[in-house]
Design a protein around this motif. Structure first.
Motif, PDB file in Angstrom:
ATOM      1  N   GLU A  29       0.833  -1.202   0.000  1.00 30.47           N
ATOM      2  CA  GLU A  29       0.000   0.000   0.000  1.00 30.47           C
ATOM      3  C   GLU A  29       0.867   1.251   0.000  1.00 30.47           C
ATOM      4  OE1 GLU A  29      -2.513  -0.412   3.387  1.00 30.47           O
ATOM      5  OE2 GLU A  29      -3.869  -1.852   2.422  1.00 30.47           O
ATOM      6  N   THR A  30       1.970   1.213   0.742  1.00 31.34           N
ATOM      7  CA  THR A  30       2.889   2.338   0.760  1.00 31.34           C
ATOM      8  C   THR A  30       3.517   2.549  -0.610  1.00 31.34           C
ATOM      9  OG1 THR A  30       3.411   2.037   3.106  1.00 31.34           O
ATOM     10  CG2 THR A  30       5.026   3.216   1.779  1.00 31.34           C
ATOM     11  N   MET A  31       3.972   1.469  -1.227  1.00 38.00           N
ATOM     12  CA  MET A  31       4.621   1.585  -2.534  1.00 38.00           C
ATOM     13  C   MET A  31       3.658   2.032  -3.617  1.00 38.00           C
ATOM     14  SD  MET A  31       7.358  -1.549  -2.720  1.00 38.00           S
ATOM     15  CE  MET A  31       6.301  -2.868  -2.153  1.00 38.00           C
ATOM     16  N   LEU A  32       2.398   1.583  -3.528  1.00 37.15           N
ATOM     17  CA  LEU A  32       1.422   1.900  -4.566  1.00 37.15           C
ATOM     18  C   LEU A  32       0.788   3.275  -4.389  1.00 37.15           C
ATOM     19  CD1 LEU A  32      -0.319  -1.582  -4.899  1.00 37.15           C
ATOM     20  CD2 LEU A  32       1.095  -0.448  -6.623  1.00 37.15           C
ATOM     21  N   HIS A  33       1.168   3.969  -3.335  1.00 33.91           N
ATOM     22  CA  HIS A  33       0.654   5.329  -3.118  1.00 33.91           C
ATOM     23  C   HIS A  33       1.546   6.308  -3.884  1.00 33.91           C
ATOM     24  CE1 HIS A  33      -1.784   8.280  -0.947  1.00 33.91           C
ATOM     25  NE2 HIS A  33      -0.686   9.022  -0.911  1.00 33.91           N
ATOM     26  N   SER A  34       0.972   6.993  -4.842  1.00 30.28           N
ATOM     27  CA  SER A  34       1.748   7.881  -5.706  1.00 30.28           C
ATOM     28  C   SER A  34       2.283   9.078  -4.935  1.00 30.28           C
ATOM     29  CB  SER A  34       0.867   8.372  -6.859  1.00 30.28           C
ATOM     30  OG  SER A  34       1.532   9.371  -7.595  1.00 30.28           O
ATOM     31  N   ASN A  35       3.451   9.542  -5.350  1.00 31.36           N
ATOM     32  CA  ASN A  35       4.055  10.739  -4.770  1.00 31.36           C
ATOM     33  C   ASN A  35       3.599  12.023  -5.457  1.00 31.36           C
ATOM     34  OD1 ASN A  35       5.723   9.783  -2.656  1.00 31.36           O
ATOM     35  ND2 ASN A  35       7.188   9.013  -4.149  1.00 31.36           N
ATOM     36  N   ALA A  36       2.729  11.918  -6.435  1.00 35.32           N
ATOM     37  CA  ALA A  36       2.358  13.090  -7.226  1.00 35.32           C
ATOM     38  C   ALA A  36       1.738  14.187  -6.370  1.00 35.32           C
ATOM     39  CB  ALA A  36       1.400  12.685  -8.343  1.00 35.32           C
ATOM     40  N   ASP A  37       0.785  13.834  -5.520  1.00 32.63           N
ATOM     41  CA  ASP A  37       0.104  14.844  -4.704  1.00 32.63           C
ATOM     42  C   ASP A  37       1.063  15.505  -3.725  1.00 32.63           C
ATOM     43  OD1 ASP A  37      -2.275  14.353  -6.006  1.00 32.63           O
ATOM     44  OD2 ASP A  37      -3.036  12.986  -4.470  1.00 32.63           O
ATOM     45  N   ALA A  38       1.917  14.692  -3.065  1.00 31.75           N
ATOM     46  CA  ALA A  38       2.873  15.252  -2.113  1.00 31.75           C
ATOM     47  C   ALA A  38       3.823  16.220  -2.806  1.00 31.75           C
ATOM     48  CB  ALA A  38       3.653  14.131  -1.429  1.00 31.75           C
ATOM     49  N   ALA A  39       4.308  15.841  -3.976  1.00 25.85           N
ATOM     50  CA  ALA A  39       5.236  16.705  -4.699  1.00 25.85           C
ATOM     51  C   ALA A  39       4.571  18.018  -5.092  1.00 25.85           C
ATOM     52  CB  ALA A  39       5.748  15.980  -5.939  1.00 25.85           C
ATOM     53  N   GLU A  40       3.303  17.940  -5.502  1.00 26.65           N
ATOM     54  CA  GLU A  40       2.586  19.156  -5.883  1.00 26.65           C
ATOM     55  C   GLU A  40       2.416  20.093  -4.691  1.00 26.65           C
ATOM     56  OE1 GLU A  40      -1.774  20.503  -7.721  1.00 26.65           O
ATOM     57  OE2 GLU A  40      -1.237  18.387  -7.568  1.00 26.65           O
ATOM     58  N   ILE A  41       2.096  19.520  -3.531  1.00 28.17           N
ATOM     59  CA  ILE A  41       1.937  20.334  -2.326  1.00 28.17           C
ATOM     60  C   ILE A  41       3.253  20.986  -1.951  1.00 28.17           C
ATOM     61  CG2 ILE A  41       1.467  20.234   0.146  1.00 28.17           C
ATOM     62  CD1 ILE A  41      -0.579  18.004  -0.492  1.00 28.17           C
ATOM     63  N   PHE A  42       4.343  20.205  -1.993  1.00 28.66           N
ATOM     64  CA  PHE A  42       5.646  20.752  -1.627  1.00 28.66           C
ATOM     65  C   PHE A  42       6.047  21.892  -2.562  1.00 28.66           C
ATOM     66  CE2 PHE A  42       6.975  16.349   0.160  1.00 28.66           C
ATOM     67  CZ  PHE A  42       6.179  16.569   1.279  1.00 28.66           C
ATOM     68  N   ALA A  43       5.826  21.693  -3.858  1.00 29.10           N
ATOM     69  CA  ALA A  43       6.188  22.735  -4.819  1.00 29.10           C
ATOM     70  C   ALA A  43       5.331  23.977  -4.622  1.00 29.10           C
ATOM     71  CB  ALA A  43       6.026  22.198  -6.234  1.00 29.10           C
ATOM     72  N   ARG A  44       4.064  23.785  -4.322  1.00 24.52           N
ATOM     73  CA  ARG A  44       3.159  24.916  -4.138  1.00 24.52           C
ATOM     74  C   ARG A  44       3.573  25.771  -2.941  1.00 24.52           C
ATOM     75  NH1 ARG A  44      -2.115  22.863  -2.442  1.00 24.52           N
ATOM     76  NH2 ARG A  44      -1.871  21.568  -4.320  1.00 24.52           N
ATOM     77  N   HIS A  45       4.206  25.120  -1.949  1.00 31.38           N
ATOM     78  CA  HIS A  45       4.630  25.844  -0.751  1.00 31.38           C
ATOM     79  C   HIS A  45       6.117  26.198  -0.798  1.00 31.38           C
ATOM     80  CE1 HIS A  45       0.747  24.276   0.618  1.00 31.38           C
ATOM     81  NE2 HIS A  45       0.761  25.255   1.505  1.00 31.38           N
ATOM     82  N   ASN A  46       6.633  26.311  -2.009  1.00 35.68           N
ATOM     83  CA  ASN A  46       7.975  26.840  -2.233  1.00 35.68           C
ATOM     84  C   ASN A  46       9.066  26.035  -1.542  1.00 35.68           C
ATOM     85  OD1 ASN A  46       6.888  29.079  -3.712  1.00 35.68           O
ATOM     86  ND2 ASN A  46       6.340  30.019  -1.758  1.00 35.68           N
ATOM     87  N   ALA A  47       9.089  24.748  -1.792  1.00 33.55           N
ATOM     88  CA  ALA A  47      10.153  23.905  -1.259  1.00 33.55           C
ATOM     89  C   ALA A  47      11.503  24.374  -1.806  1.00 33.55           C
ATOM     90  CB  ALA A  47       9.921  22.452  -1.665  1.00 33.55           C
ATOM     91  N   ASN A  48      12.515  24.339  -0.956  1.00 32.03           N
ATOM     92  CA  ASN A  48      13.867  24.676  -1.403  1.00 32.03           C
ATOM     93  C   ASN A  48      14.509  23.531  -2.169  1.00 32.03           C
ATOM     94  OD1 ASN A  48      13.794  27.229  -0.242  1.00 32.03           O
ATOM     95  ND2 ASN A  48      14.555  26.484   1.728  1.00 32.03           N
ATOM     96  N   ALA A  49      14.227  22.305  -1.751  1.00 25.58           N
ATOM     97  CA  ALA A  49      14.821  21.130  -2.404  1.00 25.58           C
ATOM     98  C   ALA A  49      13.864  19.962  -2.257  1.00 25.58           C
ATOM     99  CB  ALA A  49      16.176  20.794  -1.781  1.00 25.58           C
ATOM    100  N   LEU A  50      13.918  19.043  -3.213  1.00 24.98           N
ATOM    101  CA  LEU A  50      12.973  17.929  -3.222  1.00 24.98           C
ATOM    102  C   LEU A  50      13.627  16.731  -3.892  1.00 24.98           C
ATOM    103  CD1 LEU A  50       9.997  17.001  -2.742  1.00 24.98           C
ATOM    104  CD2 LEU A  50       9.470  17.884  -5.016  1.00 24.98           C
ATOM    105  N   THR A  51      13.412  15.543  -3.338  1.00 21.89           N
ATOM    106  CA  THR A  51      13.894  14.314  -3.965  1.00 21.89           C
ATOM    107  C   THR A  51      13.029  13.156  -3.520  1.00 21.89           C
ATOM    108  OG1 THR A  51      15.889  13.019  -4.467  1.00 21.89           O
ATOM    109  CG2 THR A  51      15.539  13.617  -2.166  1.00 21.89           C
ATOM    110  N   ASP A  52      13.240  11.995  -4.121  1.00 20.91           N
ATOM    111  CA  ASP A  52      12.555  10.787  -3.664  1.00 20.91           C
ATOM    112  C   ASP A  52      13.598   9.881  -3.015  1.00 20.91           C
ATOM    113  OD1 ASP A  52      13.829  10.337  -6.080  1.00 20.91           O
ATOM    114  OD2 ASP A  52      12.373   8.880  -6.783  1.00 20.91           O
ATOM    115  N   VAL A  53      13.182   9.184  -1.980  1.00 23.94           N
ATOM    116  CA  VAL A  53      14.074   8.278  -1.258  1.00 23.94           C
ATOM    117  C   VAL A  53      13.860   6.875  -1.810  1.00 23.94           C
ATOM    118  CG1 VAL A  53      14.701   7.329   0.982  1.00 23.94           C
ATOM    119  CG2 VAL A  53      13.987   9.715   0.795  1.00 23.94           C
ATOM    120  N   THR A  54      14.897   6.321  -2.416  1.00 31.97           N
ATOM    121  CA  THR A  54      14.765   5.027  -3.074  1.00 31.97           C
ATOM    122  C   THR A  54      15.864   4.082  -2.616  1.00 31.97           C
ATOM    123  OG1 THR A  54      15.921   5.974  -4.989  1.00 31.97           O
ATOM    124  CG2 THR A  54      13.527   5.956  -5.059  1.00 31.97           C
ATOM    125  N   GLY A  55      16.674   3.600  -3.550  1.00 32.71           N
ATOM    126  CA  GLY A  55      17.613   2.530  -3.245  1.00 32.71           C
ATOM    127  C   GLY A  55      18.696   2.867  -2.246  1.00 32.71           C
TER     128      GLY A  55
END
Length: 356
Positions: free
Chosen positions: A236-262
């Protein structure tokens, strides 16, 4: 005695002169049996002269069953030799490629995971997905089985691509020893809206959008030791898309953004901090964990990439207080299929979480 021995030997050898006919008959009868099992044809031995390609008939029949896709940017796609895209004016083309081994036996679920894993790199840069190309490897099997697995694999991928307004523009299929899937994804972004993993500033706050523990739970599953609830929550965690979170972060002027993977949380955090020469404080109790992750890590079920990720511990100051805690191992736990596992953002200070 010699004549008796000679007679026995000659009688024995005469039997070999009769074998070619008998063996041919036996082979034909055996072939009739092993070519079919439970109504499905079995796979003959493969050569490498064809580059291990999946047959045209299988591809044609598979593609005919997939959902329709339409894009204002894709001029030529599936069915042509190459994809042709119409780039929108004043936008940058953002590309990324990722490939996964199947962490689950369900091709449809795997197709979804692989698509989200690749798309997450675009989300992390605040790019809008547009098209994707697939490289799929199917285990060597008979035609009916290959077509079934390929149809489910592509259907799962297209399910996620459609959800994110991204169309399949082409790809390649092959046969191999295990199921693999990779995607090259293309997206667009205006130059001023593009986000990167660098750009953190002193006083920023670390925000983690998803819990840790995918790698260790899948390692436990591979050993036959994971509980069903643990695996369900990991999926369930893996199948939850990061799209919404990324949009929220960008909308609130994030300084830096990445995804945590391998590379795990610690590895990707060091990537964000390194160029700026910053340091960060993590609070163990504030790190969210998937149910069962602490148990799995304490019992020693480690992902195969974890020992390499552990090299990042050399950059941690005063680790003694952390080492007895499960979070110590989980900050280097590789998030398998992790393009959709975690995001973090550096923005306005929130000392209760972390500070840089």
């Amino acid at each position: 005695m010699w004549r008796w021995k000679d007679s026995i030997d000659r009688t024995f050898m005469r039997r070999f002169s009769e074998l070619p006919m008998d063996m041919a008959n036996h082979t034909a009868k055996t072939k009739d049996i092993v070519d079919q099992r439970s109504g499905s044809s079995l796979s003959p031995m493969r050569c490498n002269g064809c580059g291990a390609k999946v047959g045209a008939d299988i591809l044609r029949r598979t593609l005919a069953t997939l959902p329709d896709q339409h894009s204002e940017y894709l001029l030529k796609g599936v069915g042509d030799d190459a994809a042709v895209m119409d780039l929108p004016a004043n936008h940058l083309l953002v590309q990324s490629s990722d490939q996964l081994r199947a962490p689950v036996d369900d091709p449809w679920i795997f197709g979804r995971l692989a698509a989200l894993h690749a798309l997450s790199d675009l989300f992390a840069m605040n790019a809008r997905p547009a098209t994707a190309q697939i490289l799929a490897t199917l285990p060597t099997a008979a035609g009916e089985i290959t077509r079934r697995d390929l149809q489910q694999l592509l259907a799962g991928a297209i399910h996620e691509l459609n959800r994110h307004h991204c169309v399949l523009s082409g790809g390649h299929t092959a046969e191999g020893s295990e199921m693999l899937m990779g995607l090259t994804v293309n997206g667009f972004s205006e130059r001023e809206q593009l986000l990167e993993k660098t750009g953190a500033r002193g006083g920023d706050c670390l925000i983690l959008s998803k819990p840790l523990g995918v790698g260790t739970i899948l390692a436990a599953e591979g050993a036959g030791e994971a509980k069903g609830l643990w695996l369900q929550q990991a999926l369930e965690t893996m199948l939850h898309s990061n799209a919404d979170a990324a949009e929220i972060f960008a909308r609130h002027n994030a300084n830096a953004l990445t995804d945590v993977t391998g590379f795990g949380l610690l590895g990707h955090l060091l990537e964000m901090l390194g160029p700026e020469g910053l340091s960060a404080t993590l609070i163990a109790e504030n790190l969210p964990l998937i149910s069962g992750a602490a148990t799995c890590i304490e019992r020693g079920w480690l992902s195969s990439l974890q020992p390499q990720n552990a090299n990042a511990y050399a950059f941690v100051e005063n680790p003694q207080e952390w080492q007895p805690l499960p979070q110590w191992s989980l900050i280097t736990d590789p998030q398998t299929c992790g393009g959709s596992s975690l995001l973090f953002l550096l923005t306005k200070p929130k000392p209760a979480w972390a500070h840089c």
